[in-house]
Design an enzyme around this catalytic site. Structure first.
Site, PDB file in Angstrom:
ATOM      1  CE1 TYR A 265      53.311  31.251  41.768  1.00  0.00           C
ATOM      2  CE2 TYR A 265      53.146  28.939  41.174  1.00  0.00           C
ATOM      3  CZ  TYR A 265      52.736  30.013  41.933  1.00  0.00           C
ATOM      4  OH  TYR A 265      51.755  29.851  42.869  1.00  0.00           O
TER       5      TYR A 265
ATOM      6  CE  LYS B 142      53.838  31.255  45.809  1.00  0.00           C
ATOM      7  NZ  LYS B 142      52.643  30.406  45.514  1.00  0.00           N
TER       8      LYS B 142
ATOM      9  CD  GLU C 219      50.165  38.419  44.551  1.00  0.00           C
ATOM     10  OE1 GLU C 219      50.586  37.336  44.083  1.00  0.00           O
ATOM     11  OE2 GLU C 219      48.990  38.805  44.412  1.00  0.00           O
TER      12      GLU C 219
ATOM     13  CD1 TRP D  86      51.204  34.917  47.580  1.00  0.00           C
ATOM     14  CD2 TRP D  86      50.114  36.836  47.900  1.00  0.00           C
ATOM     15  NE1 TRP D  86      49.866  34.652  47.471  1.00  0.00           N
ATOM     16  CE2 TRP D  86      49.168  35.808  47.675  1.00  0.00           C
ATOM     17  CE3 TRP D  86      49.641  38.124  48.120  1.00  0.00           C
ATOM     18  CZ2 TRP D  86      47.791  36.028  47.659  1.00  0.00           C
ATOM     19  CZ3 TRP D  86      48.286  38.352  48.128  1.00  0.00           C
ATOM     20  CH2 TRP D  86      47.372  37.319  47.881  1.00  0.00           C
TER      21      TRP D  86
ATOM     22  CD  GLU E 155      48.699  37.891  40.003  1.00  0.00           C
ATOM     23  OE1 GLU E 155      47.878  36.969  40.054  1.00  0.00           O
ATOM     24  OE2 GLU E 155      49.866  37.797  40.431  1.00  0.00           O
TER      25      GLU E 155
ATOM     26  CG  ASN F  81      51.176  40.735  42.064  1.00  0.00           C
ATOM     27  OD1 ASN F  81      51.529  41.708  42.720  1.00  0.00           O
ATOM     28  ND2 ASN F  81      49.916  40.341  41.990  1.00  0.00           N
TER      29      ASN F  81
ATOM     30  CG  ASP G 187      46.312  30.482  44.625  1.00  0.00           C
ATOM     31  OD1 ASP G 187      47.263  30.910  45.296  1.00  0.00           O
ATOM     32  OD2 ASP G 187      45.972  29.281  44.581  1.00  0.00           O
TER      33      ASP G 187
END
Ligand code: CKX
Length: 598
Positions: A476, A574, A510, A555, A416, A470, A165
């Site tokens: 989300y 963010k 995060e 984050w 991740e 994270n 990302d």
């Protein structure tokens, strides 16, 4: 070849920057090598170095250009440099490079975030103009890091599809040096510290390109305080060491001299901070005192610069981090330019240094899907052996380059990845075993676990010296009015980790919410500043209940550029600061919290 030592000037070593305007030409059909572009670019334009074309253009196809592209520059070598070995050193070239001098290939490098150098002595002409040409490629795959793939658009253009990302900026985005070094030279040196009875033992291990003796001297404020003469390894001891710490980032100077027949033939000096870092049970100890990490996941990212190094941005970011009361950041998701670490050593910041192992998880590309973690057995694919080789090469280059920085307190070997399959464990078991041989200070090794990699399913946390989460409950997952559920989801997961009784520190590496600095909503809504405040307050309320949480790295430090998408408004929003480094409301909340948290 890798280039671990930052260029310095002294009686034996000279360097000059080769930054500025280079010639540039895209090569979408990869005809350049056959077409003699390594000698002469047919129809070049001007391009600044350091820089990245994607941020400078007004044309979409150039912004997203994927494939081969060339840089070229003429430079002069005076004959008084004759007795030196000459190199060109790149702070980085993203993602891979092939270098030519006067049309001859002199070297290549894989990996877009670590330095390398090529020896040019045998290819240049003295007292006349010479020509350097660099063939760069920015394509993504599952055989290199960071991972991604690419598609071919209907108009025949390639388009990189990152599994990560942040925008796939590429090019020569860090400093470029011409180096004039002694033939017999110091290649690198690593240090370790033992503290006991108010003494510090400094053990050194010097790498050189020949068999020699070394004189190692330690200076405290220009005064010599210790000296040793030895082969490649040895140690110095000092009484009452002035330790490097967050509130007192004290630096000594160490000088390494290479001796031949008792004559100095090469010298490298560096500033060093004497400190120890270790994990004891569920605590991270700096000089045997527990520390709580407060700060950020960051990016090298700024308007117009893209990821290009710029010391004004570095200084502004450290000033903002000092203002807010931070003491730590993770170099998400790749090793940053060396100048970041030099500032951290001087300012007293802690760095979790991360190798570009991001995107090792196809399911992460579908954010809506991440919690189902529809594992696609990323580590079962046939390209994994190639990926592992590159991953290990870049871990070695990162640790070789950054090992002496007192600010670096840990190595993050992944961000991740798919982490719930046996093959992911098998892959990373080898990666951690490889990495643990490289740092004589044995700093903690870790990696960050993605949403969905919780205590019941994650297989990588046993490899980590501390656990990095994270988490995005409230964004989300269970966002907006469902944030009331998000708090319980977060608590349930932390209860699950607590029940494992790992007796290891946990760091939130995060957590955050996209927020428009222009948005205020009553009652608060997602994307508003009020929601970002509510989101963080919820996490801080939960953290109070879990004493094994020893760090909160939010984050992200600032809004940053990503590929375009239905969930990206000009990029990832963010940030605690906007992309041009102005504070959102949350910055004042964090400042208040972090200045009280010790
Ligand atoms: C659920 C994955 C979250 C993701 N983690 C990696 C970062 O590089 C992204 O920016 C961040 C985000 O989506 O904000």
């Amino acid at each position: 070849m890798e280039s671990a030592l930052y260029p310095i000037q002294n009686k034996y070593r000279f360097n000059t920057l080769m930054n500025g305007t280079w010639k540039f030409e895209a090569d979408p059909n990869s005809v350049g090598l056959d077409g003699g572009w390594n000698k002469e670019l047919p129809d070049p334009e001007e391009m600044p170095v350091p820089g990245t074309f994607a941020e400078l253009t007004t044309k979409r196809d150039r912004k997203y250009y994927t494939g081969d592209f060339w840089y070229q520059k003429d430079f002069f070598i005076p004959s008084f440099l004759k007795e030196k070995d000459l190199y060109i050193r790149f702070g980085s070239v993203t993602h891979r490079a092939k270098v030519f001098i006067n049309g001859q290939e002199v070297g290549q490098h894989e990996g877009g975030f670590l330095p390398f150098q090529v020896k040019i002595s045998d290819y240049i002409q003295y007292d006349q103009a010479n020509r350097i040409t660099v063939l760069v490629n920015n394509e993504l795959s599952e055989k290199a890091i960071p991972c991604g793939t690419e598609e071919i658009l209907d108009n025949g253009q390639k388009l990189a599809q990152p599994y990560f990302d942040f925008f796939n900026y590429s090019g020569i985005m860090r400093n470029v040096w011409l180096l004039a070094l002694p033939q017999n030279q110091i290649i690198n040196f690593k240090l370790n510290y033992q503290l006991a009875n108010n003494k510090a033992a400094i053990t050194y291990n010097i790498e050189a390109n020949n068999n020699a003796e070394f004189k190692v001297t330690l200076f405290d404020n220009q005064k010599e305080v210790a000296r040793a003469i030895s082969k490649n390894t040895g140690s110095l001891t000092i009484k009452n060491p002035h330790l490097w710490s967050l509130n007192d980032p004290y630096l000594y100077k160490i000088k390494i001299e290479m001796l031949e027949d008792e004559k100095t033939v090469d010298e490298y000096s560096d500033q060093i901070g004497i400190r120890t870092i270790k994990i004891v049970n569920d605590k991270i100890l700096l000089n045997n005192h527990p520390i709580y990490l407060k700060g950020f996941g960051k990016h090298e990212d700024f308007n117009v610069l893209g990821k290009a190094v710029n010391e004004s941005i570095i200084k502004r970011d450290y000033e903002c981090m000092k203002w807010i009361g931070a003491n730590c950041f993770r170099t998400s998701h790749y090793p940053y330019a060396e100048e970041w670490y030099q500032y951290a050593d001087k300012y007293g910041f802690l760095i979790i240094d991360e190798v570009p192992a991001v995107g090792l998880n196809r399911s992460i590309t579908n954010f809506l899907n991440v919690t189902n973690s529809n594992q696609s057995h990323f580590f079962a694919s046939k390209t994994v052996p190639e990926l592992k080789k590159v991953h290990e090469q870049e871990i070695k280059e990162m640790i070789d380059r950054d090992q002496r920085h007192p600010s670096v307190i840990a190595w993050s070997l992944f961000n991740e990845p798919e982490s719930t399959t046996q093959e992911s464990y098998d892959y990373f078991k080898d990666i951690f075993a490889f990495a643990r041989k490289l740092d004589p200070q044995n700093r903690p090794y870790t990696g960050t676990l993605v949403m969905g990699s919780g205590p019941k399913v994650d297989k990588l946390h046993p490899l980590c010296d501390f656990i990095c989460l994270n988490r995005y409950y409230g964004w989300y997952v269970a966002g907006g009015p469902e944030i009331v559920n998000a708090k319980k989801m977060l608590e349930d997961e932390l209860d699950g980790w607590q029940n494992l009784k790992l007796n290891k520190p946990f760091i939130f590496t995060e957590f955050g919410a996209d927020t428009l600095s222009s948005s205020h909503r009553l009652p608060d809504e997602m994307w508003s500043q009020e929601y970002q405040n509510e989101y963080y307050q919820m996490y801080f309320d939960v953290f109070k209940k879990y004493p094994f949480i020893y760090g909160e790295l939010v984050w992200n430090f600032a809004d940053f550029k990503t590929s375009e998408g239905i969930m990206r408004v000009g990029g990832n929003d963010k940030g605690i600061f906007t992309r041009d480094r102005e504070p959102k409301d949350i910055a004042f909340t964090l400042k208040k919290r972090w200045q009280q948290l010790n």
